[in-house]
Scaffold this active site. Structure first.
Site, short mmCIF file in Angstrom:
data_model
loop_
_atom_site.label_atom_id
_atom_site.label_comp_id
_atom_site.label_asym_id
_atom_site.label_seq_id
_atom_site.Cartn_x
_atom_site.Cartn_y
_atom_site.Cartn_z
CD GLU A 437 -2.18 1.28 2.93
OE1 GLU A 437 -1.87 0.37 3.72
OE2 GLU A 437 -2.86 2.26 3.25
CG ASP A 510 0.38 1.67 6.67
OD1 ASP A 510 1.44 1.04 6.87
OD2 ASP A 510 0.32 2.77 6.07
CG ASP A 512 -3.82 3.11 8.37
OD1 ASP A 512 -4.14 2.23 7.52
OD2 ASP A 512 -3.10 4.08 8.09
CG ASP A 514 -6.57 5.13 4.27
OD1 ASP A 514 -7.82 5.16 4.19
OD2 ASP A 514 -5.84 6.14 4.30
#
Ligand code: TTJ
Length: 645
Positions: A437, A510, A512, A514
């Protein structure tokens, strides 16, 4: 009442004289297969249907609302109804009771006299005399509101007269028989579930009719089912939804019905969130497996109505191409039932309806009533249109991907995406593709990898902005094309695992929101378009650390808060803790050490169950409801283990 109920038909006056006699019984025992299809298990069960069908006809005539089917020891079956009772009067032509004629002469019975529909009926519709001929013994009992009559037969022949055996104020018919093991040489044992499925189907097709199935055989667990559906084929659609194990796409069931002269047509539609299509059709309660005029008309009218609704209510622009039948039928459950006089069954297996009048009737039914339904139920319409458009876009995306795959450059070499940093080896036993990503993490991964066997494909972050993304746009954009190109397998029907370029496909994102989105999107994509990739265990999730704990020259990576605290203890009070907010914060060496080096990394293999869950989350994220989406974002802001992996 919106169902044609079982009491709507009015019959002509009926007595012993209206029974026609056609043929004798000897032929049946000589060639049983000709009459019941086979002498195997199917034929055996067919006997039950032949008997029950008589009671169903009585129910359709409006004189019976309960049928009991019982299984007894020694392979004995009993069918009881509360209809008028088979006529016991003497047939003027033959000079014997009409009921005796019914059980000893082929093709006897009012239903062949031309009045009314031959509505029920198994494959062959041959009747009680055939079952009698193929039974060791059979007994019929008729209750006419005054007397109880009984007659016994053995291998088709009467062995008693029709006798009065008692008084009653009830009406109805009971038939008890034992199939002949000389005929049914394979088996004479009934399978409860086979009977249950068929009787349940008949209960759905005749709204309001009560059919009770009871198993009193020793060692068979005393099963009993009460099959009674006021909702008729609406209930059938709900039943098929439950069987599909998918969520419903909208409230309620779309039910349309009409009748004209001696015919009627009804359809029930219900969409689930899945991708399969289940359209089943019946003519005169007989399953038309090969479709026919009614089913074709249904599909055509559905296609036209949905497309015209889409244009009229601006789901599609005038310049857009039409939705295809396959887009509209994704997730569709439909039950079509027509009843008519003199149905023509065509084709090799006689399971295709030929009457053109039913094409006309069903076409008019769906064209007229479905449009009004959608106009009156815009939220149902929206759910259906969104799904069809999503299917449409996915289909176009797949098409584009195929074209990309085919467009080769130069020496028959497949074109690779520009962003792919490929590895040297092309042996999928050792190669790995890291889907990373974001560009900055992609840079670290590129520098840190072992380029002999590790390839890096960076994808832009925020591929999927859930606030804005419409479900149909997700797979239609070009962002997944590089993944498809790099893997080399093609997608959907064209998927070919032997062309897979990397044995391990590792998603590195990640911890998180996203990152969670990108994982969900990729897993959903693999699940829907390359399920074999997951089934064969090629898809993995990388596990980057959350902290780096160091003191002096010593350092440890921690993958959880507990681990972090453990290392702080170990290194003493002055330990330095670095929290990684994203992969981009790690340099090439750190990323290699923690996440990519096969000696030390942990990668998690994705299972079909994980992917299915991702698909569910994805569908939820794409849905209209704000609250579950907000919750998802909140939870994933906290931790990364949301996918239960
Ligand atoms: C026909 O119209 C006049 C009154 O009787 C009607 C009739 O035959 N009804 C009827 C037949 N109800 N149930 C049956 C029947 C039930 C079983 C279980 C088996 C057979 C062969 C017929």
């Amino acid at each position: 009442m919106d169902n044609m109920d079982i009491n709507t038909r009015v019959t002509e006056s009926y007595d012993a004289s209206s029974i026609q006699v056609l043929e004798g019984l000897e032929a049946v025992r000589k060639r049983p297969g000709m009459y019941i299809g086979s002498t195997g298990e199917r034929g055996l069960h067919h006997l039950v249907y032949e008997i029950v069908d008589n009671s169903i006809d009585e129910a359709l005539a409006g004189y019976c609302d309960e049928i009991v089917v019982e299984l007894f020891d020694d392979d004995v079956v009993r069918v009881t109804d509360n209809g008028r009772g088979i006529p016991v009067g003497i047939s003027p032509k033959l000079g014997i009771p009409a009921v005796t004629v019914v059980f000893t002469k082929l093709h006897a019975g009012g239903k062949f006299g031309g009045s009314g529909y031959k509505v029920s009926g198994g494959l062959h519709g041959v009747g009680a005399a055939v079952v009698n001929a193929l039974s060791v013994w059979m007994e019929v009992e008729v209750r006419d509101g005054q007397n109880i009559y009984r007659q016994r037969f053995e291998r088709g022949n009467p062995v008693t007269e029709l006798e009065v055996i008692g008084k009653t104020d009830k009406r109805g018919t009971t038939v008890t028989y034992k199939a002949d093991p000389l005929i049914f040489t394979e088996t004479t044992q009934y399978d409860y579930d086979t009977l249950l499925n068929r009787l349940r189907e008949q209960a759905f097709l005749n709204a309001g009719l009560k059919i009770i199935l009871k198993d009193t055989r020793e060692g068979f667990g005393n099963r009993e089912d009460n099959l009674h559906f006021e909702g008729g084929i609406k209930s059938y659609a709900e039943f098929l939804l439950e069987k599909s194990r998918k969520e419903r796409l909208h409230d309620g069931v779309i039910y349309l019905s009409t009748s004209q002269d001696d015919s009627m047509a009804e359809v029930a539609l219900l969409y689930n969130t899945g991708y399969d299509t289940n359209i089943i059709s019946f003519a005169n309660n007989i399953r038309t497996t090969d479709g026919g005029t009614h089913e074709t008309a249904f599909k055509n009218a559905l296609y036209r109505t949905i497309n015209s609704y889409a244009k009229r209510f601006k789901y599609l622009k005038d310049s857009d191409p039409k939705l295809k039948g396959e887009d509209i039928s994704e997730g569709l459950i439909a039950v079509i039932s027509v009843k008519l006089k003199e149905a023509q069954f065509e084709g090799q297996t006689k399971t295709k309806l030929g009457n053109t009048s039913m094409g006309t009737l069903v076409n008019r039914l769906v064209s007229d009533q479905l449009m009004s339904y959608l106009e009156e139920n815009p939220s149902v319409a929206k759910a259906i249109l969104d799904k069809a458009i999503s299917a449409f876009n996915a289909r176009e995306a797949a098409q584009k991907a195929r074209e990309l795959q085919r467009s080769k450059n130069g020496l028959n070499k497949v074109r690779m995406p520009d962003k792919l940093a490929d590895c040297i080896s092309n042996d999928p036993n050792i190669t790995e593709l890291y889907i990373v990503e974001g560009d900055s993490a992609g840079g670290s991964a590129k520098n840190g990898r072992d380029r002999n066997y590790q390839a890096i494909l960076p994808l832009w972050g925020k591929m999927l902005n859930v606030e804005k993304a419409r479900p149909d746009k997700v797979f239609s954009n070009e962002k997944l094309a590089p993944v498809i190109m790099a893997l080399g397998t093609g997608i959907g029907e064209n998927f070919d695992i032997s062309k897979l370029r990397y044995g391990k496909v590792i998603i590195m994102a990640d911890a998180d929101v996203d990152g969670a989105h990108i994982r969900t999107l990729l897993l959903t994509f693999f699940f829907r378009y390359m399920p074999k990739l997951i089934e064969h265990g090629h898809v993995y999730l990388a596990q980057p650390p959350l902290y780096r704990v160091s003191r002096g020259k010593q350092h440890f990576y921690a993958f959880s808060d507990i681990e972090r605290d453990k290392y702080i203890q170990q290194l003493g009070g002055n330990a330095e803790v670095q929290r990684y907010k994203g992969l981009g914060e790690m340099d090439a060496e750190q990323l290699w050490e923690t996440t990519m080096d096969p000696e030390f990394r942990t990668i998690l293999k994705v299972t079909m169950k994980d992917a299915e869950e991702a698909d569910r989350v994805f569908t939820m994220l794409m849905g209209d409801e704000v609250e579950p989406r907000r919750q998802f974002i909140e939870e994933n802001a906290k931790n990364v283990s949301n996918l239960d992996i």
